[in-house]
Design an enzyme around this catalytic site. Structure first.
Site, PDB file in Angstrom:
ATOM      1  N   VAL A  78      56.315  71.514  36.113  1.00 26.45           N
ATOM      2  CA  VAL A  78      55.824  72.144  37.340  1.00 26.45           C
ATOM      3  C   VAL A  78      55.842  73.653  37.139  1.00 26.45           C
ATOM      4  CG1 VAL A  78      56.443  72.609  39.761  1.00 26.45           C
ATOM      5  CG2 VAL A  78      56.377  70.263  38.927  1.00 26.45           C
ATOM      6  N   GLN A 127      55.992  71.348  27.790  1.00 26.10           N
ATOM      7  CA  GLN A 127      54.577  71.047  28.081  1.00 26.10           C
ATOM      8  C   GLN A 127      53.735  72.240  27.682  1.00 26.10           C
ATOM      9  OE1 GLN A 127      52.987  72.629  31.158  1.00 26.10           O
ATOM     10  NE2 GLN A 127      51.043  72.022  30.246  1.00 26.10           N
ATOM     11  N   HIS A 274      47.199  64.549  37.486  1.00 27.55           N
ATOM     12  CA  HIS A 274      47.791  65.853  37.798  1.00 27.55           C
ATOM     13  C   HIS A 274      48.242  65.875  39.263  1.00 27.55           C
ATOM     14  CE1 HIS A 274      47.983  69.766  35.519  1.00 27.55           C
ATOM     15  NE2 HIS A 274      48.385  70.198  36.699  1.00 27.55           N
TER      16      HIS A 274
END
Ligand SMILES: Cc1cc2nc3c(=O)[nH]c(=O)nc-3n(C[C@H](O)[C@H](O)[C@H](O)COP(=O)(O)O)c2cc1C
Length: 385
Positions: A78, A127, A274
């Protein structure tokens, strides 16, 4: 915190506690938010078959890439987590360590990946949003590896920024021009405002070093300009060849894309829309999961997120083929609702609910849970007449 009995309760409290622009950024989807709604609708349509008196006490642990995690779920990447609650990323990283679950540090997280890695012990993943500049990608991967991270997800479902209308309505866009409305929004959420004042406003520490010494607004513009909008499977192959650890390709919905990811040597596929933030017309992730399952076999891992709000939802995803699942908003709803204690409550609620549903289904473990537990209606007696 104990009065909050589910993730939805945490979301309600979070909405009251943080400014509207932060809430809109966290909770919103793209376009008319069809992708966001569809994730929930289609999950709720998956019914599970309970079987009683099986004499089992369920085991929720799950193995993934040679590691056994205490729970079969992790914290999805996030970006700008510090906007939802200052210190949220580090609080979650500490929970990942204590709770034996993975936490994925985002390229655009508001906490440096090295700090997340340290706080999460061995449970941090990274990520990657591929940059237009290969040297930035290489450096990020070197840094992640040096920080002890061994699993990376490369996100492929953001060729351009999503159509986030709540952000536009809240004027949470570039160039950012804080006006009276913004000042009022902040002033009417004093706990958030004070915590942010103490912490400093969230930035992009992973990327700041590549842009030179610029102000926050210019840095944000620099990051937007770095999105590689012509990403190809050749780029993903290069990333595969550079990254020495396990690699997942995140944001897959089409089975043919899953096959391509595995063909270039990815260790797994991460089905996701997503969280409904990129495409209004995207299929629900739970439907895509079932379709992708047919092309992911052998040692390759199938991971899924988007719309999961309970242990029961996670069990639905497992039955439809997921080896492991992730959630994004639930943990940040928790942090926004109650700081570190709220984040801990989110992990606790999901873990307890997962144990409860396995017991309810009479299923001995996450590993055992499969399509035999899908209620497909074929067990129903014929309707008379
Ligand atoms: C506020 C927010 C920021 C996000 N930032 C990223 C990111 O930086 N990189 C990424 O790959 N996915 C990002 N995602 C998507 C999540 O990793 C995940 O796919 C999604 O949140 C799952 O849906 P859920 O929120 O319904 O659980 C973000 C999601 C949210 C809600």
């Amino acid at each position: 915190m104990r009065r909050m009995s589910c993730i939805q309760d945490m979301a309600l409290r979070a909405k009251r506690r943080i400014p509207a622009f932060a809430w809109g950024y966290l909770d919103g989807g793209s376009g008319e938010e069809g992708g966001l709604r569809r994730n929930r609708d289609r999950l709720e349509a998956v019914l599970l078959k309970p079987r009683f008196c099986t004499g089992v006490r369920p085991d929720t642990s799950a193995a993934l890439f040679d590691v056994t995690y205490a729970q079969p779920f992790g914290i999805a990447p996030v970006g700008m987590g510090g906007l939802m609650w200052p210190g949220a990323d580090l609080a979650l990283a500490a929970l990942a360590k204590a709770g034996g679950i993975p936490m994925v540090a985002s390229t655009v997280s508001s906490t440096a990946l090295e700090d997340i890695a340290q706080a999460a012990g061995g449970n941090a993943w990274f990520q990657l949003y591929a940059s237009r500049q290969p040297r930035i990608n290489r450096d990020l991967m070197d840094r992640a590896w040096a920080a002890g991270i061994r699993v990376m997800a490369v996100t492929v479902d953001v060729p351009l920024a999503g159509d986030r209308r709540r952000d536009v309505r809240n004027r949470f866009i570039l160039p950012f021009r804080p006006g009276l409305r913004f000042a009022w929004d902040v002033a009417t959420h004093p706990a958030w405002a004070l915590a942010t004042l103490r912490h400093g406003s969230p930035g992009f520490p992973n990327l700041a070093r590549y842009s030179g010494d610029v102000d926050g607004q210019t840095l944000t513009a620099f990051i937007s300009s770095q999105i590689k909008d012509d990403l190809s499977w050749d780029d993903i192959r290069d990333i595969r060849q550079t990254w020495p650890g396990k690699l997942l390709v995140k944001g897959i919905l089409a089975p043919e894309n899953a096959a391509q990811a595995l063909a270039i040597g990815a260790d797994g596929v991460w089905v996701s829309n997503h969280g409904g933030r990129q495409q209004d017309s995207a299929p629900a992730a739970i439907d895509a999961l079932a379709a992708v399952r047919s092309v992911v076999a052998g040692d390759a891992m199938l991971v899924m997120d988007s719309g999961l709000r309970s242990g029961e939802d996670m069990a639905r995803a497992r039955v439809m083929g997921a080896d492991f699942v992730f959630a994004g908003r639930p943990f940040y709803y928790g942090a926004a609702a109650g700081g570190a204690a709220g984040a801990a409550r989110a992990v606790e609620l999901l873990s307890a609910d997962l144990k409860r549903i396995l017991a309810q289904l009479g299923c001995p473990s996450w590993r055992d849970l499969d399509r035999r537990w899908l209620w497909d209606g074929r067990d129903s007696p014929e309707k008379p007449g």
